[in-house]
Design a protein around this motif. Structure first.
Motif, PDB file in Angstrom:
ATOM      1  N   SER A 268       0.830  -1.202   0.000  1.00  0.00           N
ATOM      2  CA  SER A 268       0.000   0.000   0.000  1.00  0.00           C
ATOM      3  C   SER A 268       0.870   1.260   0.000  1.00  0.00           C
ATOM      4  O   SER A 268       0.583   2.226  -0.720  1.00  0.00           O
ATOM      5  CB  SER A 268      -0.904  -0.073   1.228  1.00  0.00           C
ATOM      6  OG  SER A 268      -1.431   1.153   1.510  1.00  0.00           O
TER       7      SER A 268
ATOM      8  N   GLN B  15       1.074   3.905  -3.086  1.00  0.00           N
ATOM      9  CA  GLN B  15       0.768   5.322  -2.858  1.00  0.00           C
ATOM     10  C   GLN B  15       1.875   6.209  -3.441  1.00  0.00           C
ATOM     11  O   GLN B  15       1.595   7.203  -4.108  1.00  0.00           O
ATOM     12  CB  GLN B  15       0.632   5.565  -1.354  1.00  0.00           C
ATOM     13  CG  GLN B  15      -0.191   6.793  -1.042  1.00  0.00           C
ATOM     14  CD  GLN B  15      -0.497   6.901   0.438  1.00  0.00           C
ATOM     15  OE1 GLN B  15      -0.169   6.002   1.227  1.00  0.00           O
ATOM     16  NE2 GLN B  15      -1.118   7.986   0.814  1.00  0.00           N
TER      17      GLN B  15
ATOM     18  N   THR C 151      -2.603   3.682  -6.135  1.00  0.00           N
ATOM     19  CA  THR C 151      -3.435   3.113  -5.067  1.00  0.00           C
ATOM     20  C   THR C 151      -4.845   2.772  -5.557  1.00  0.00           C
ATOM     21  O   THR C 151      -5.347   1.669  -5.315  1.00  0.00           O
ATOM     22  CB  THR C 151      -3.529   4.102  -3.876  1.00  0.00           C
ATOM     23  OG1 THR C 151      -2.202   4.364  -3.440  1.00  0.00           O
ATOM     24  CG2 THR C 151      -4.344   3.543  -2.740  1.00  0.00           C
TER      25      THR C 151
END
Lengths: 137, 170
Positions: free
Chosen positions: B142, B146, B151
């Protein structure tokens, strides 16, 4: 060859309409809309291909018996296949097409050098298998 | 370090890819030297090559094997974490030669961040998400997603493929 091809979408439309209720040629021509002559010509072709059959139905009133068109079992099969094809989604995007062109160019280059693209594919496949086998995840 | 389609078999399905992509962390001076050395060894590099390109294609003139060398692979951040997650493989069974393959989380982010991303890349991501389900470091994934600005795409793929980790679903 092109002349032997059936106009798929219009054929499916005719078969769909004659599947639930038998229709006369004029009823069908009104229902499917579009060029009347073309529809009649397509109906004849569908009959020849045994996808559609016409039967004579006597009417209670005076006049000529009606000729009704009905989709055959083979026609129903055609419809079913047509529907499943129509539901297929195309997943490729522009980048996929560009990549496919690149890969085709690469294969052509190999071919020019008398290297078999299939042999190269096998070589890379072997490499992929070894990577899968030896990766410690 | 191997990235791209040839890295997929380490974590996902076995798919032979015609592309061989290698990522190298290298500074400008070393890259120039490397390019010169490769040409001396009989490899062909594109004429008028930018001295510091994001990638360049290397062709072995004997075998006509093409390798894409990435110095700035999309979505990849060369740091200790990335290096720690690499996996060693032996691509040739009769040789002691070993090489690194990018870690699974970075593989996913790289595939999604590619500017030329195709459907095949997304299918490759799904393959790794499925096969490595529960084993991936989702927090790291994650965070990297990002940083690479993917994402939303990753979430979308996880939801549609049913590979979202349970913790996230609750």
């Amino acid at each position: 060859m092109a002349a032997a091809l059936l106009q798929m979408d219009q054929a499916a439309s005719i078969l769909m309409h004659c599947s639930t209720t038998p229709l006369s040629v004029s009823e069908l021509a009104t229902t499917v809309r579009g060029n009347h002559e073309q529809t009649i010509s397509l109906v004849r072709e569908l009959e020849q291909r045994r996808l559609l059959q016409s039967s004579t139905v006597k009417t209670e009133s005076r006049g000529r018996p009606r000729q009704l068109l009905q989709t055959t079992i083979l026609g129903e099969r055609y419809l079913s296949d047509y529907r499943s094809l129509a539901n297929l989604r195309l997943f490729s995007n522009d980048n996929d097409i560009r990549k496919a062109v690149l890969h085709a160019d690469l294969a052509a280059k190999l071919d020019e050098q008398n290297i078999s693209p299939f042999a190269r594919f096998q070589e890379l496949n072997e490499l992929a298998r070894n990577i899968a086998r030896t990766a410690q995840t | 370090m191997l990235i791209g389609g040839q890295a997929l078999p380490a974590y996902g399905r076995i798919r032979a890819s015609q592309d061989v992509d290698l990522a190298i962390a290298i500074n400008y001076a070393a890259l120039t030297k490397l390019q010169q050395k490769l040409m001396q060894l009989g490899y062909q590099l594109p004429a008028g090559l930018d001295p510091n390109p994001p990638l360049f294609v290397l062709t072995d003139l004997k075998t006509h094997f093409e390798v894409e060398i990435w110095t700035k692979p999309d979505g990849i951040f060369f740091d200790k974490e990335l290096l720690r997650r690499r996996v060693k493989v032996k691509p040739f069974p009769n040789s002691s030669f070993e090489m690194f393959v990018i870690g699974p989380e970075d593989f996913i982010v790289n595939k999604l961040a590619r500017k030329d991303r195709g459907t095949q890349d997304e299918q490759d991501v799904v393959s790794v998400l499925r096969k490595q389900m529960g084993k991936l470091d989702y927090e790291y994934l994650s965070e990297r997603a990002q940083r690479a600005n993917v994402t939303e795409l990753l979430q979308e793929i996880m939801v549609s493929s049913g590979t979202r980790p349970q913790r996230e679903e609750t």
